[in-house]
Design a protein around this motif. Sequence first.
Motif, PDB file in Angstrom:
ATOM      1  N   LEU A   1      -6.203   8.025  13.925  1.00 10.06           N
ATOM      2  CA  LEU A   1      -6.304   6.390  14.069  1.00 10.06           C
ATOM      3  C   LEU A   1      -5.134   5.942  12.949  1.00 10.06           C
ATOM      4  O   LEU A   1      -4.821   6.339  11.859  1.00 10.06           O
ATOM      5  CB  LEU A   1      -7.764   5.826  13.612  1.00 10.06           C
ATOM      6  N   GLU A   2      -4.504   4.614  13.195  1.00  7.22           N
ATOM      7  CA  GLU A   2      -3.508   4.154  12.288  1.00  7.22           C
ATOM      8  C   GLU A   2      -4.567   3.204  11.310  1.00  7.22           C
ATOM      9  O   GLU A   2      -5.509   3.108  11.305  1.00  7.22           O
ATOM     10  CB  GLU A   2      -2.720   3.291  13.118  1.00  7.22           C
ATOM     11  N   MET A   3      -3.904   2.968  10.414  1.00  9.23           N
ATOM     12  CA  MET A   3      -4.077   2.097   9.206  1.00  9.23           C
ATOM     13  C   MET A   3      -4.173   0.732   9.799  1.00  9.23           C
ATOM     14  O   MET A   3      -2.993   0.519  10.497  1.00  9.23           O
ATOM     15  CB  MET A   3      -3.520   2.237   8.011  1.00  9.23           C
ATOM     16  N   PRO A   4      -4.836  -0.405   9.353  1.00 12.08           N
ATOM     17  CA  PRO A   4      -4.575  -1.705   9.660  1.00 12.08           C
ATOM     18  C   PRO A   4      -3.348  -2.168   8.989  1.00 12.08           C
ATOM     19  O   PRO A   4      -2.681  -1.823   8.156  1.00 12.08           O
ATOM     20  CB  PRO A   4      -5.747  -2.390   8.956  1.00 12.08           C
ATOM     21  N   LYS A   5      -2.608  -3.253   9.753  1.00 12.07           N
ATOM     22  CA  LYS A   5      -1.405  -3.725   9.226  1.00 12.07           C
ATOM     23  C   LYS A   5      -1.564  -5.237   9.124  1.00 12.07           C
ATOM     24  O   LYS A   5      -1.225  -6.151   9.827  1.00 12.07           O
ATOM     25  CB  LYS A   5      -0.331  -3.597  10.193  1.00 12.07           C
ATOM     26  N   PRO A   6      -2.058  -5.582   7.732  1.00  9.05           N
ATOM     27  CA  PRO A   6      -2.195  -7.048   7.513  1.00  9.05           C
ATOM     28  C   PRO A   6      -0.862  -7.620   7.204  1.00  9.05           C
ATOM     29  O   PRO A   6      -0.005  -7.042   6.467  1.00  9.05           O
ATOM     30  CB  PRO A   6      -3.078  -6.856   6.132  1.00  9.05           C
ATOM     31  N   ASP A   7      -0.521  -8.798   7.680  1.00  5.53           N
ATOM     32  CA  ASP A   7       0.545  -9.565   7.719  1.00  5.53           C
ATOM     33  C   ASP A   7       1.093  -9.805   6.256  1.00  5.53           C
ATOM     34  O   ASP A   7       0.361 -10.382   5.379  1.00  5.53           O
ATOM     35  CB  ASP A   7       0.501 -10.907   8.694  1.00  5.53           C
ATOM     36  N   LYS A   8       2.323  -9.606   6.232  1.00  9.34           N
ATOM     37  CA  LYS A   8       2.881  -9.826   4.900  1.00  9.34           C
ATOM     38  C   LYS A   8       2.344  -9.088   3.511  1.00  9.34           C
ATOM     39  O   LYS A   8       2.704  -9.624   2.433  1.00  9.34           O
ATOM     40  CB  LYS A   8       2.785 -11.255   4.501  1.00  9.34           C
ATOM     41  N   THR A   9       1.498  -7.984   3.798  1.00  8.89           N
ATOM     42  CA  THR A   9       0.942  -7.329   2.462  1.00  8.89           C
ATOM     43  C   THR A   9       1.315  -5.799   3.076  1.00  8.89           C
ATOM     44  O   THR A   9       0.818  -5.175   3.873  1.00  8.89           O
ATOM     45  CB  THR A   9      -0.516  -7.555   2.591  1.00  8.89           C
ATOM     46  N   ASN A  10       1.867  -5.213   1.986  1.00 10.54           N
ATOM     47  CA  ASN A  10       2.230  -3.652   2.049  1.00 10.54           C
ATOM     48  C   ASN A  10       0.935  -2.980   1.669  1.00 10.54           C
ATOM     49  O   ASN A  10       1.091  -3.126   0.088  1.00 10.54           O
ATOM     50  CB  ASN A  10       3.553  -3.393   1.609  1.00 10.54           C
ATOM     51  N   ILE A  11       0.380  -2.431   2.101  1.00 10.17           N
ATOM     52  CA  ILE A  11      -0.721  -1.650   1.524  1.00 10.17           C
ATOM     53  C   ILE A  11      -0.724   0.061   1.501  1.00 10.17           C
ATOM     54  O   ILE A  11      -1.524   0.784   1.416  1.00 10.17           O
ATOM     55  CB  ILE A  11      -2.011  -1.904   2.404  1.00 10.17           C
ATOM     56  N   LYS A  12       0.535   0.501   1.723  1.00  7.45           N
ATOM     57  CA  LYS A  12       0.910   1.657   1.902  1.00  7.45           C
ATOM     58  C   LYS A  12       0.695   2.408   0.440  1.00  7.45           C
ATOM     59  O   LYS A  12       0.200   3.776   0.643  1.00  7.45           O
ATOM     60  CB  LYS A  12       2.435   2.153   1.944  1.00  7.45           C
ATOM     61  N   ILE A  38     -10.061 -17.426  -5.677  1.00  6.87           N
ATOM     62  CA  ILE A  38      -9.278 -17.486  -7.019  1.00  6.87           C
ATOM     63  C   ILE A  38      -8.491 -16.201  -7.192  1.00  6.87           C
ATOM     64  O   ILE A  38      -9.090 -15.184  -7.526  1.00  6.87           O
ATOM     65  CB  ILE A  38     -10.011 -18.166  -8.325  1.00  6.87           C
ATOM     66  N   GLY A  39      -7.181 -16.198  -7.461  1.00  9.35           N
ATOM     67  CA  GLY A  39      -6.518 -14.868  -7.941  1.00  9.35           C
ATOM     68  C   GLY A  39      -6.032 -15.154  -9.159  1.00  9.35           C
ATOM     69  O   GLY A  39      -5.454 -16.193  -9.770  1.00  9.35           O
ATOM     70  N   ARG A  40      -6.227 -13.957  -9.991  1.00 11.01           N
ATOM     71  CA  ARG A  40      -5.410 -13.920 -11.461  1.00 11.01           C
ATOM     72  C   ARG A  40      -5.087 -12.663 -11.682  1.00 11.01           C
ATOM     73  O   ARG A  40      -5.324 -11.598 -10.962  1.00 11.01           O
ATOM     74  CB  ARG A  40      -6.739 -14.637 -12.368  1.00 11.01           C
ATOM     75  N   GLY A  41      -4.557 -12.458 -12.840  1.00 11.42           N
ATOM     76  CA  GLY A  41      -3.879 -11.217 -13.429  1.00 11.42           C
ATOM     77  C   GLY A  41      -2.912 -10.598 -12.468  1.00 11.42           C
ATOM     78  O   GLY A  41      -2.094 -11.460 -11.990  1.00 11.42           O
ATOM     79  N   GLU A  42      -2.960  -9.499 -12.044  1.00 13.17           N
ATOM     80  CA  GLU A  42      -2.005  -8.711 -11.289  1.00 13.17           C
ATOM     81  C   GLU A  42      -2.487  -8.424  -9.735  1.00 13.17           C
ATOM     82  O   GLU A  42      -1.933  -7.879  -8.958  1.00 13.17           O
ATOM     83  CB  GLU A  42      -1.516  -7.287 -11.759  1.00 13.17           C
ATOM     84  N   GLN A  43      -3.582  -9.358  -9.572  1.00 10.93           N
ATOM     85  CA  GLN A  43      -4.459  -9.334  -8.292  1.00 10.93           C
ATOM     86  C   GLN A  43      -3.753  -9.456  -6.960  1.00 10.93           C
ATOM     87  O   GLN A  43      -2.676 -10.276  -7.031  1.00 10.93           O
ATOM     88  CB  GLN A  43      -5.548  -9.984  -8.288  1.00 10.93           C
ATOM     89  N   ASN A  44      -3.911  -8.587  -5.924  1.00  8.89           N
ATOM     90  CA  ASN A  44      -3.241  -8.825  -4.557  1.00  8.89           C
ATOM     91  C   ASN A  44      -4.341  -8.858  -3.560  1.00  8.89           C
ATOM     92  O   ASN A  44      -4.925  -8.079  -3.516  1.00  8.89           O
ATOM     93  CB  ASN A  44      -2.220  -7.667  -4.365  1.00  8.89           C
ATOM     94  N   GLN A  45      -4.339 -10.105  -2.685  1.00 10.02           N
ATOM     95  CA  GLN A  45      -5.243 -10.236  -1.647  1.00 10.02           C
ATOM     96  C   GLN A  45      -4.478 -10.610  -0.589  1.00 10.02           C
ATOM     97  O   GLN A  45      -3.622 -11.304  -0.498  1.00 10.02           O
ATOM     98  CB  GLN A  45      -5.983 -11.324  -2.165  1.00 10.02           C
ATOM     99  N   ASN A  46      -5.051 -10.105   0.656  1.00 12.97           N
ATOM    100  CA  ASN A  46      -4.523 -10.752   1.876  1.00 12.97           C
ATOM    101  C   ASN A  46      -6.058 -11.192   2.466  1.00 12.97           C
ATOM    102  O   ASN A  46      -7.039 -10.498   2.783  1.00 12.97           O
ATOM    103  CB  ASN A  46      -4.002  -9.510   2.886  1.00 12.97           C
ATOM    104  N   VAL A  47      -5.873 -12.376   2.813  1.00 11.10           N
ATOM    105  CA  VAL A  47      -7.064 -13.167   3.164  1.00 11.10           C
ATOM    106  C   VAL A  47      -7.020 -13.731   4.647  1.00 11.10           C
ATOM    107  O   VAL A  47      -5.833 -14.605   4.914  1.00 11.10           O
ATOM    108  CB  VAL A  47      -7.705 -14.338   2.614  1.00 11.10           C
TER     109      VAL A  47
END
Length: 438
Positions: free
Chosen positions: A42-53, A292-301
Amino acid sequence: MATVSNEYIINADEVIQRAGERGESDFLINKKKEALEIIENLEMPKPDKTNIKRWDFFTMAEPVVDSSVYNSLDELPETVKGLLDIENTKNIYVQHNNTPAYLQVDEKLQDKGVVIENIVEATHNHPELVAKYFMTDGVKVDEHKLTAFHTAMLNGGLFVYVPEDVKIEDPVQMVVLHDDEKASLVNHVLVVADKGSEVTYVENYLSNVEQTNEQINIVSEVLALDNAKITYGAVDVLAEGMTGYINRRGVAANDARIDWALGLMSDSNLINDNTTYLMGDRSNSDMKTVTIGRGEQNQNVTTQIIHYGKDSNGHILKHGVMKDRATTIFNGVGYIKHGGTRSDAQQESRILMLSERARGDANPILLIDEDDVTAGHAASVGRVDPLQLFYLMSRGISRKEAERLVIHGFLDPVVRALPIESVKKQLKEIIELKVLSK
């Protein structure tokens, strides 16, 4: 063996052996075997504009961490008690790390056939009922690598079933207390409202560790059958350093309704996927999300409402606040499929920036395969409105307090939508802490 990344290999025999040692049902063990057989391809999901490699979704220190249980409400930790509206909430489930730690269910509901049980126990006690809905219409085992991994490593969660025409007046509340830095959370929540039934479900994920390198893989399947209504509230407060995938999926049948109010307050790097399929005619969904995002956090919602039924209505409202060096991608999708005549897809995504170094992207997407429909979107990314600040400061309010009031007002539409007062209070306190902390 099953390879899930270049760095990590699942020992399938060990996974099945542990499941047997924990007394898991044949149904669940067979599901895990199914996932382990296909995960490598199976492949990994590909969230738009977020590199999760480079994100580590797979390495777990311990597949299951045993923790303490509680025999009464009085024994619950104060942090958990503070989340409960004990006077009005009769249906409570507490999970301590990966351990089912406390359960309270109204006897009157049990007499009506309502089921509220730990998901693993439910596969023993109600095998045919769970098998009918578990990863069938909502989330599929073979969607991608993370859903298969979720199935194989599942170690907690809840099953809620409301029989036909039963309306639960008091909310069902789940609290997951994460206070062991070695505990990964692989929770599966399955909420089924049968025809004509109603239920309000609220969950809290609370980390009491400052930082951990463990994993989050949470899947919720929320199924509203004909003319049923589900109100789903959640507040996630998970620790910095965790890496996670959270998939909350709804399926609404004819005349059914699923409303969401999600407070995404974790400090973790996360993919949040909230999708509702409006399968039935006249089905409805109202999605409200705040983060709310803070610090070095990276989210894709990513929030999606996909219309299949005629006369279906889907509204998305997402508000986010970014500070420090945090990054959040807001993808909002309203998709009206061919045949969804007279459907209405509306969305609004707004991000408030508190730092020049933070990044927020609001991406509204409308996909329309039908002519006779209504659709619209709005999106914005910007700083706190100086005119609002000027007005408040002209009334004698300090700049810091004025910014605080503007931010609370900006996030309030989601806070107000949460159905339990104690959870509203928690979310307000978390917003206060995250916005004002350095």
